[in-house]
Every structure is written in C-alpha cells, then in structure tokens.
Design a protein around this motif. Structure first.
Motif, mmCIF file in Angstrom:
data_model
loop_
_atom_site.group_PDB
_atom_site.id
_atom_site.type_symbol
_atom_site.label_atom_id
_atom_site.label_comp_id
_atom_site.label_asym_id
_atom_site.label_seq_id
_atom_site.Cartn_x
_atom_site.Cartn_y
_atom_site.Cartn_z
ATOM 1 N N SER A 162 0.820 -1.208 0.000
ATOM 2 C CA SER A 162 0.000 0.000 0.000
ATOM 3 C C SER A 162 0.855 1.258 0.000
ATOM 4 C CB SER A 162 -0.901 0.004 1.238
ATOM 5 O OG SER A 162 -0.124 0.080 2.420
ATOM 6 N N THR A 196 -3.478 6.483 -7.682
ATOM 7 C CA THR A 196 -4.622 6.658 -6.792
ATOM 8 C C THR A 196 -4.300 5.979 -5.466
ATOM 9 O OG1 THR A 196 -5.944 6.406 -8.792
ATOM 10 C CG2 THR A 196 -7.141 6.537 -6.733
ATOM 11 N N TRP A 197 -5.040 6.337 -4.423
ATOM 12 C CA TRP A 197 -4.875 5.745 -3.091
ATOM 13 C C TRP A 197 -3.509 6.044 -2.474
ATOM 14 C CZ3 TRP A 197 -5.982 2.105 -7.137
ATOM 15 C CH2 TRP A 197 -7.349 1.934 -7.359
ATOM 16 N N GLU A 224 -6.136 -1.113 -12.144
ATOM 17 C CA GLU A 224 -5.941 -0.158 -11.056
ATOM 18 C C GLU A 224 -4.547 0.467 -11.061
ATOM 19 O OE1 GLU A 224 -7.226 -3.055 -7.962
ATOM 20 O OE2 GLU A 224 -8.705 -1.509 -7.420
ATOM 21 N N TYR A 253 -4.982 0.750 1.141
ATOM 22 C CA TYR A 253 -5.516 -0.172 0.142
ATOM 23 C C TYR A 253 -4.406 -0.708 -0.743
ATOM 24 C CZ TYR A 253 -8.275 -1.749 -3.904
ATOM 25 O OH TYR A 253 -8.834 -2.476 -4.927
ATOM 26 N N GLY A 267 -2.492 5.657 1.306
ATOM 27 C CA GLY A 267 -3.577 4.882 1.892
ATOM 28 C C GLY A 267 -3.154 3.487 2.289
#
Length: 128
Positions: A52, A101-102, A114, A107, A105
């Motif tokens: 992550s 993205t993320w 993704e 995730y 985070g």
C-alpha cells in the motif's frame, strides 16, 4: 517521463532464491501503491504481490504467500520482491506496476486496471 525498470531476473533451480528490483523515475512513488505482477507463457498477467501507499499493508496471491516478500526503499524510489523456495510454476515475466490513486492509503490494488504505470518486465525461469 515516468519509467519503471525491473532487474534481477534470471535462470535458477527449484528451491533457489531471487530478489527483483524495480527502480522508478520521473516522479516520486514513495506514497503510491506498488505491485509485482507476473505472466507465464500462454497465461494472463496476474497479481503476485502488492504494497500500500502507506507501507502498512501488503497482499500476496495465495500461491506465493510465505515465499515472496514485497518491500521498498522510498529514498531510492525502489520496490523489491524477495522470492524464496522458487518453484517451476513461478516461471514468468515479472512486471512492476505503480498506481497514482490511493496515495498514502492502506488499500492494496490487485487488478491490472488499477495500476497506471508499468515496467517492461524481467524474466524469471525456474528449472526443476
């Protein structure tokens, strides 16, 4: 221009270990989720291991759990895949991937769509 460059692949025997490296350039990825995918001959590219953006979580496909470890050096913009107890079925081209993205985070993305950036791959061949 963003680049991900993998290295460390090779021909090894079953039971051996290898460490793959992926150096990112063009932008920092220290807070981005990153992953290793692999593609065996005649098969779809599949997720192998991911970390992550916050570095707090990792995720592995079942077939590599307990044998592979993903980690990274944020100062060097590098992600690693330590592979131990290699099996012939681990033979594949291994690709590094990064997501924008993320960031920061917890995730860990596991789907190909993704991820936004990909390396060219490094071949790992495990003989029996």
């Amino acid at each position: 221009q963003v680049q991900l460059v993998e290295s460390g692949g090779g021909l090894v025997q079953a039971g051996d270990s290898l460490r793959l490296s992926c150096v990112a350039s063009g932008r920092p990825f220290s807070r981005s989720p990153m992953a290793w995918f692999r593609q065996a001959p005649g098969k779809e590219r599949e997720f192998a291991a991911g970390i992550s953006g916050s570095d707090t979580n990792t995720w592995y496909t079942d077939s590599v759990k307990g044998r592979f470890t993903i980690s990274r050096d944020n100062a060097e913009n590098t992600v690693f895949l330590q592979m131990t107890t290699l099996k012939p079925e681990d033979t594949a081209v291994y690709y590094c991937a990064a997501a924008v993205t993320w960031e920061s985070g917890t995730y860990v993305p596991t789907a190909r769509y993704e991820y936004d950036y990909w390396g060219q791959g490094t071949q790992v061949t495990v003989s029996s």
